[in-house]
Motif scaffolding. Structure first.
Motif, PDB file in Angstrom:
ATOM      1  N   GLU A 131       9.665  -4.522  11.077  1.00  9.05           N
ATOM      2  CA  GLU A 131      10.342  -4.933   9.840  1.00  9.05           C
ATOM      3  C   GLU A 131      11.057  -3.756   9.201  1.00  9.05           C
ATOM      4  OE1 GLU A 131      10.667  -7.932   8.551  1.00  9.05           O
ATOM      5  OE2 GLU A 131       9.559  -8.884  10.193  1.00  9.05           O
ATOM      6  N   ALA A 132      10.403  -2.607   9.173  1.00  7.88           N
ATOM      7  CA  ALA A 132      11.029  -1.420   8.587  1.00  7.88           C
ATOM      8  C   ALA A 132      12.240  -0.994   9.404  1.00  7.88           C
ATOM      9  CB  ALA A 132      10.012  -0.284   8.495  1.00  7.88           C
ATOM     10  N   LEU A 133      12.101  -1.006  10.732  1.00  8.46           N
ATOM     11  CA  LEU A 133      13.237  -0.654  11.593  1.00  8.46           C
ATOM     12  C   LEU A 133      14.399  -1.626  11.417  1.00  8.46           C
ATOM     13  CD1 LEU A 133      11.424   0.267  14.945  1.00  8.46           C
ATOM     14  CD2 LEU A 133      12.634   1.849  13.419  1.00  8.46           C
ATOM     15  N   LYS A 134      14.069  -2.909  11.338  1.00 15.85           N
ATOM     16  CA  LYS A 134      15.121  -3.919  11.216  1.00 15.85           C
ATOM     17  C   LYS A 134      15.893  -3.751   9.913  1.00 15.85           C
ATOM     18  CE  LYS A 134      15.807  -8.853  12.066  1.00 15.85           C
ATOM     19  NZ  LYS A 134      15.143 -10.133  12.438  1.00 15.85           N
ATOM     20  N   MET A 477       2.390  -4.926   8.408  1.00 18.45           N
ATOM     21  CA  MET A 477       1.399  -5.858   7.860  1.00 18.45           C
ATOM     22  C   MET A 477       0.739  -5.299   6.605  1.00 18.45           C
ATOM     23  SD  MET A 477       1.830  -8.370   9.737  1.00 18.45           S
ATOM     24  CE  MET A 477       0.602  -9.381   8.914  1.00 18.45           C
ATOM     25  N   ILE A 478       0.532  -3.996   6.560  1.00 16.98           N
ATOM     26  CA  ILE A 478      -0.016  -3.378   5.344  1.00 16.98           C
ATOM     27  C   ILE A 478       0.958  -3.563   4.183  1.00 16.98           C
ATOM     28  CG2 ILE A 478      -0.589  -1.163   4.286  1.00 16.98           C
ATOM     29  CD1 ILE A 478      -1.829  -0.356   6.964  1.00 16.98           C
ATOM     30  N   ALA A 479       2.255  -3.428   4.486  1.00 10.77           N
ATOM     31  CA  ALA A 479       3.271  -3.639   3.456  1.00 10.77           C
ATOM     32  C   ALA A 479       3.248  -5.075   2.935  1.00 10.77           C
ATOM     33  CB  ALA A 479       4.653  -3.301   4.006  1.00 10.77           C
ATOM     34  N   MET A 484      -6.883  -2.885   5.485  1.00  8.54           N
ATOM     35  CA  MET A 484      -7.582  -2.267   6.598  1.00  8.54           C
ATOM     36  C   MET A 484      -9.087  -2.232   6.328  1.00  8.54           C
ATOM     37  SD  MET A 484      -5.364  -1.075   8.991  1.00  8.54           S
ATOM     38  CE  MET A 484      -5.829   0.530   9.664  1.00  8.54           C
ATOM     39  N   LYS A 485      -9.848  -1.962   7.373  1.00  7.27           N
ATOM     40  CA  LYS A 485     -11.299  -1.861   7.266  1.00  7.27           C
ATOM     41  C   LYS A 485     -11.692  -0.734   6.316  1.00  7.27           C
ATOM     42  CE  LYS A 485     -15.358  -1.159  10.257  1.00  7.27           C
ATOM     43  NZ  LYS A 485     -15.792  -0.978  11.665  1.00  7.27           N
TER      44      LYS A 485
END
Length: 489
Positions: A131-134, A477-479, A484-485
């Motif tokens: 997503e960031a690259l796109k 996905m974090i964005a 995260m664990k």
């Protein structure tokens, strides 16, 4: 990355691989070899497939279709449109991208025309910073034709200033995070690349005098009569032309983290991974399970077909007889019928049927590869009890699946994973079975050839779906809010 609902209502409780890749160079009628190879890799993706070839007179040609390889790439009419001695192919089960009337644009291989000539690529895995690259590429003027993360590679190659396709591919893949095994082609070359951690598989085979093949698994080499040469190493790029294989290591060295679920479920049991038979690893998983979670019973039964080798190993180690208590209907395809509500309610019975004469009155140990949502497990348990089983004990050939995969596997969101929301005892009560036990992560590592078990400081495999420890941070996905664990977990 948007998780897609399964098309087949009778097979919605298994993790799905995203795709398989295959390529050949230096053979007449390359497309026929590719079709055979993709047929052997069909288990890695049943949604769609594509082939691209190059012929000096006809140029680059491609065919992309929805459905099975056998239904699309066996007719002479189609195969005659794909001449040439070099080509690549792809079978797909999407985890990223769209479905529907326009989704043929997402079917690989993807093709790009560069100043030094055309190139096509096929990708197995998932780009975690796509997503960031796109966004960056679109801001700089790129126009995307698909919703697949793999198209980012083509656009990154187009913007590279390197003078040939392999060098441009190196440039592009250095920007990419996540998991990738890529096969690519130019007019004369076949190229294969694995990400630095080697999360997804890729192998090299020899075909005849001067031909070579690249494949996701060794079973696809067998079908074309190719000789297995070796695995492509993590972080390695091979460029094959005129019967010569050149090897490069364009990425910074790092510890390999091959996907351990390839051993459990994804790969075909007749393939070889890391020098080990997949079948033998799965049988050994059953041996470890019998040692870790013994139970007094009359019969060991697999959930076919993925649970079969582990059930054989469990039976051998425990001394409890093995039997085919559940029979699979091998002709249940994805396009069997348009499912009405009544047919949906039949559920798993369209695929699996209980061998009543064998089951009646017996205490059954049911061996399956995994529990995801738990819906299929409940239905199978009900079928066994309806057939007269006295007890049902589940033994699972993988640890509890508690975390989603972001490296090329279609995994439900975490709130849909049964093990992420219940303890094993709670899962046992929820499924209403007499007992439920999973193999431990150490036991799985031992079965996969690591006698000392899992080293928490330096695990050999990617086991994020069990441990929550992601070797590559899923930044996209974090964005989007994925957590995260934590240390407490």
């Amino acid at each position: 990355m948007r998780q897609m609902p399964p098309e087949n209502p009778f097979d919605d409780d298994k993790l799905k691989e995203e795709c398989g890749v295959f390529g050949v160079v230096g053979v007449a009628d390359a497309a026929n070899f590719i079709a055979l190879g993709l047929h052997a890799l069909q288990h890695r993706g049943q949604e769609a497939g594509g082939i691209v070839t190059y012929d000096p007179e006809a140029g680059f040609n491609s065919a992309r279709r929805f459905g099975y390889v056998r239904d699309n790439f066996t007719s002479q009419k189609v195969m005659e449109t794909l001449p040439g001695e070099v080509g690549i192919g792809h079978v797909r089960y999407s985890t990223a991208g769209s479905k529907g009337a326009t989704a043929i644009r997402d079917v690989q291989p993807f093709f790009g025309e560069f100043s030094m000539g055309g190139a096509a690529i096929a990708h197995n895995g998932n780009i975690t910073n796509a997503e960031a690259l796109k966004r960056e590429l679109i801001d700089r003027g790129s126009i995307f034709q698909s919703s697949s993360d793999s198209e980012c590679i083509i656009h990154l190659m187009a913007r590279s200033l390197q003078r040939n396709i392999p060098e441009r591919m190196k440039d592009a893949l250095r920007r990419v995070e996540g998991a990738f095994s890529v096969v690519a082609m130019t007019r004369t070359k076949l190229i294969g690349v694995r990400d630095p951690r080697g999360v997804r598989p890729l192998v090299l085979g020899k075909v005849g005098e001067k031909g070579y093949a690249l494949s996701s698994e060794t079973c696809a080499l067998d079908i074309i009569g190719a000789e297995f040469v070796r695995e492509i190493e993590p972080g390695e790029m091979v460029v094959i032309s005129n019967g010569v294989v050149e090897s490069f290591h364009p990425f910074e060295r790092t510890a390999s983290r091959f996907c351990i679920f390839e051993h459990v479920y994804f790969s075909r049991p007749d393939s070889i991974l890391g020098g080990r038979s997949v079948y033998e690893t799965r049988r050994q998983i059953g041996v470890e399970l019998a040692r870790e979670a013994p139970v007094d019973a009359d019969l060991v039964c697999p959930v076919p077909d993925s649970g079969t080798p582990a059930a054989i190993g469990f039976s051998h180690e425990s001394g409890i007889p093995y039997g085919m208590g559940i029979i699979r209907n091998q002709y249940m395809g994805r396009t069997f019928i348009e499912p009405s509500e009544q047919i949906r309610n039949m559920g798993v019975r369209l695929k699996l049927n209980v061998n009543r004469a064998l089951i009646r009155g017996k205490r059954i140990i049911l061996v399956d590869d995994s529990v995801v949502r738990g819906t299929t497990s409940q239905k199978i348990k009900d079928m066994l009890l309806d057939a007269g089983a006295a007890e049902v004990h589940f033994r699972i050939a993988s640890p509890p699946t508690m975390w989603p995969c972001f490296y090329g596997v279609d995994t439900p969101d975490r709130d849909k994973l049964l093990a992420a929301n219940m303890t094993v005892d709670e899962m046992c009560a929820h499924l209403d079975v007499d007992s439920l036990q999973f193999i431990t992560l150490d036991g799985l590592y031992r079965a996969a050839g690591v006698p000392e078990g899992r080293d928490a400081n330096a695990p050999k495999y990617c086991d994020a779906c069990f441990s929550g420890e992601y070797p590559v941070v899923p930044s996209d996905m974090i964005a989007k809010g994925f957590e995260m664990k934590t240390a407490a977990e």
